[in-house]
Design an enzyme around this catalytic site. Structure first.
Site, PDB file in Angstrom:
ATOM      1  N   ARG A  52       0.870  -1.187   0.000  1.00  0.00           N
ATOM      2  CA  ARG A  52       0.000   0.000   0.000  1.00  0.00           C
ATOM      3  C   ARG A  52       0.900   1.227   0.000  1.00  0.00           C
ATOM      4  NH1 ARG A  52       2.389   1.971   3.700  1.00  0.00           N
ATOM      5  NH2 ARG A  52       0.864   3.638   3.624  1.00  0.00           N
ATOM      6  N   GLY A  53       0.266   2.396  -0.136  1.00  0.00           N
ATOM      7  CA  GLY A  53       1.030   3.619  -0.347  1.00  0.00           C
ATOM      8  C   GLY A  53       1.059   3.905  -1.841  1.00  0.00           C
ATOM      9  N   ALA A  54       0.746   5.149  -2.209  1.00  0.00           N
ATOM     10  CA  ALA A  54       0.509   5.466  -3.625  1.00  0.00           C
ATOM     11  C   ALA A  54       1.672   5.081  -4.547  1.00  0.00           C
ATOM     12  CB  ALA A  54       0.163   6.954  -3.751  1.00  0.00           C
ATOM     13  N   ARG A  95      -7.420  -0.489  -6.901  1.00  0.00           N
ATOM     14  CA  ARG A  95      -7.753   0.587  -5.951  1.00  0.00           C
ATOM     15  C   ARG A  95      -8.004   1.869  -6.754  1.00  0.00           C
ATOM     16  NH1 ARG A  95      -4.184   1.206  -0.647  1.00  0.00           N
ATOM     17  NH2 ARG A  95      -6.149   2.040   0.153  1.00  0.00           N
ATOM     18  N   GLN A 200      -1.812   2.489   9.925  1.00  0.00           N
ATOM     19  CA  GLN A 200      -0.540   2.640   9.201  1.00  0.00           C
ATOM     20  C   GLN A 200       0.480   3.407  10.054  1.00  0.00           C
ATOM     21  OE1 GLN A 200      -3.571   3.106   7.832  1.00  0.00           O
ATOM     22  NE2 GLN A 200      -3.595   2.647   5.663  1.00  0.00           N
ATOM     23  N   ASP A 241      -2.216  10.884  -2.248  1.00  0.00           N
ATOM     24  CA  ASP A 241      -2.606   9.840  -3.201  1.00  0.00           C
ATOM     25  C   ASP A 241      -2.989  10.425  -4.552  1.00  0.00           C
ATOM     26  OD1 ASP A 241      -3.152   8.669  -0.355  1.00  0.00           O
ATOM     27  OD2 ASP A 241      -2.835   7.002  -1.741  1.00  0.00           O
ATOM     28  N   ASN A 251      -5.704  12.326   0.411  1.00  0.00           N
ATOM     29  CA  ASN A 251      -4.761  11.539   1.217  1.00  0.00           C
ATOM     30  C   ASN A 251      -5.572  10.781   2.270  1.00  0.00           C
ATOM     31  OD1 ASN A 251      -1.965  10.800   1.774  1.00  0.00           O
ATOM     32  ND2 ASN A 251      -2.268  11.827   3.717  1.00  0.00           N
ATOM     33  N   LYS A 252      -4.862  10.026   3.073  1.00  0.00           N
ATOM     34  CA  LYS A 252      -5.496   9.156   4.072  1.00  0.00           C
ATOM     35  C   LYS A 252      -6.553   9.897   4.888  1.00  0.00           C
ATOM     36  CE  LYS A 252      -5.030   5.712   4.451  1.00  0.00           C
ATOM     37  NZ  LYS A 252      -6.009   4.801   3.767  1.00  0.00           N
TER      38      LYS A 252
HETATM   39  O1  MRU Z   1      -4.505   3.125   2.213  1.00  0.00           O
HETATM   40  P1  MRU Z   1      -3.043   3.381   2.057  1.00  0.00           P
HETATM   41  O2  MRU Z   1      -2.231   2.871   3.202  1.00  0.00           O
HETATM   42  O3  MRU Z   1      -2.519   2.935   0.716  1.00  0.00           O
HETATM   43  O4  MRU Z   1      -2.926   4.971   2.091  1.00  0.00           O
HETATM   44  C1  MRU Z   1      -1.669   5.557   1.954  1.00  0.00           C
HETATM   45  C2  MRU Z   1      -1.683   7.022   2.113  1.00  0.00           C
HETATM   46  O5  MRU Z   1      -2.702   7.645   2.258  1.00  0.00           O
HETATM   47  C3  MRU Z   1      -0.359   7.737   1.988  1.00  0.00           C
HETATM   48  O6  MRU Z   1      -0.349   8.895   2.769  1.00  0.00           O
HETATM   49  C4  MRU Z   1      -0.142   8.118   0.525  1.00  0.00           C
HETATM   50  O7  MRU Z   1      -0.304   7.015  -0.320  1.00  0.00           O
HETATM   51  C5  MRU Z   1       1.198   8.685   0.305  1.00  0.00           C
HETATM   52  S1  MRU Z   1       2.445   7.430   0.489  1.00  0.00           S
HETATM   53  C6  MRU Z   1       3.921   8.046   0.024  1.00  0.00           C
END
Ligand code: MRU
Length: 353
Positions: A52-54, A95, A200, A241, A251-252
């Site tokens: 996970r993470g963009a 996603r 996270q 994201d 973002n999250k």
């Molecule tokens: O649901 P996730 O864990 O994939 O969400 C991740 C985030 O929201 C991060 O802040 C975002 O992807 C930036 S990661 C460099």
């Protein structure tokens, strides 16, 4: 300590034929790797948050395409492009919110199209996936320097979610700035929000920082405004994201309320993301599809039910922070202060949308 000595964790391993992903659902207590034998397994791993993470999901998808190319029996790049199209769409659907996924797939598709007439298209696609990862790491190193330079020495910072090596090709976006800021003495205190419901922050971010020898203090997400009221932080630093043409940031979930609280308390708000996160074809944040995950994520913790049976839950996992609440967007191309349609276009050109 140097920025490269921070850079110990990787979310993936690619051996030229197979992609292995560090199962982020099991961290921090179990370090298990999952072998993805084909693109369908990569899509499932993205959907289920193994990775996970963009930026990391874009990189994983790119290697998924490289794997599919190796396994496909097409006898030319032109034929392969047709055969692989459903695979790319399957990966794309894993996603919806992080644009890095679609960006990486579009880049792989464009590369395949450009390889028409060549025999080495399989090797070249694998090289393209490698390039996506290498460029991401370089971007993070550059953004680390640019973002840290904005922070006055001795500052406290608050971050949200996990934006570190686990979420990228290495070092991280917001966490890259925090790592470099700590190294340079600009950051004296790091706070990380838990990031309910998937944790996270609690499971990944403070674990990554601990391995670097950086002290971080975990807070409940709901403690953030109180932390700011006490004057303990001068910056909130998050990743993204998707960033739209007007500077809005997806973002999250919880990022938006942090931005509101930060503005109220005179705390600065920084977003750190590579240009692969910028979506100039989308005009504003309201146009972004926000992923909603299983409400069950809210109804218990680590498999243990904490909520009475029969209770409904709503689980959007991203939100939109309006550009007006953001002081700086840090990208590898430069810093956009007080983002707007004009300042975004100055750095990224005009989108198609
Ligand atoms: O649901 P996730 O864990 O994939 O969400 C991740 C985030 O929201 C991060 O802040 C975002 O992807 C930036 S990661 C460099």
């Amino acid at each position: 300590m140097t920025a490269s000595s921070f850079d110990r964790v990787r979310p993936y391993r690619w051996d030229g034929t197979t992609l292995a992903l560090l199962d982020q659902r099991r961290l921090p207590f179990q370090e298990e790797w999952i072998d993805c034998g084909d693109a369908a397994a990569v899509a499932a791993a993205i959907r289920d948050l193994v990775v996970r993470g963009a930026p990391a999901i874009g990189i994983a998808a790119a290697y998924g395409v490289a794997m599919a190319a190796c396994q496909c029996e097409a006898d030319s790049a032109e034929a392969a492009r047709k055969v692989l199209a459903p695979t790319l769409e399957h990966l794309r659907a894993a996603r919806p919110t992080a644009v890095n996924l679609a960006w990486a797939l579009d880049r792989m598709d464009a590369r395949l199209a450009a390889l028409a007439g060549r025999d080495d298209w399989r090797e070249q696609l694998a090289a393209e996936a490698d390039a996506i990862a290498t460029e991401d790491l370089a971007a993070n190193r550059h953004m680390g320097e640019l973002g840290a330079a904005l922070i006055a020495p001795g500052s406290g910072v608050l971050t949200h979610c996990n934006t570190g090596s686990l979420a990228t090709a290495g070092l991280g976006t917001a966490l890259g700035v925090i790592r470099v800021g700590c190294e340079k003495g600009r950051i004296a205190a790091v706070y990380a929000g838990e990031t309910r419901p998937w944790l996270q922050g609690a499971r990944l971010t403070v674990w990554e920082l601990q391995q670097d020898g950086i002290d971080a203090t975990l807070i409940a997400d709901s403690a953030a405004a109180h932390l700011m009221a006490q004057g303990r932080v001068q910056w909130v630093i998050i990743g993204a994201d998707r960033i739209t043409a007007n500077g809005d940031v997806a973002n999250k979930i919880g990022s938006y309320q942090l931005a509101i609280a930060a503005r109220h308390h005179g705390v600065k708000f920084m977003v750190v993301a590579p240009s692969s996160t910028v979506d100039m074809a989308t005009a504003r944040g309201a146009d972004i599809e926000i992923e909603e995950r299983d409400p069950a994520e809210l109804l218990g913790i680590a498999g243990h039910r904490t909520v009475a049976e029969g209770i409904a839950a709503w689980n959007p996992v991203f939100d939109i922070t309006p550009a007006s609440l953001i002081d700086a967007i840090v990208t590898e191309r430069g810093v956009v202060e007080q983002p707007s349609v004009e300042s975004m276009a100055a750095l990224f050109g005009h989108g198609a949308g």
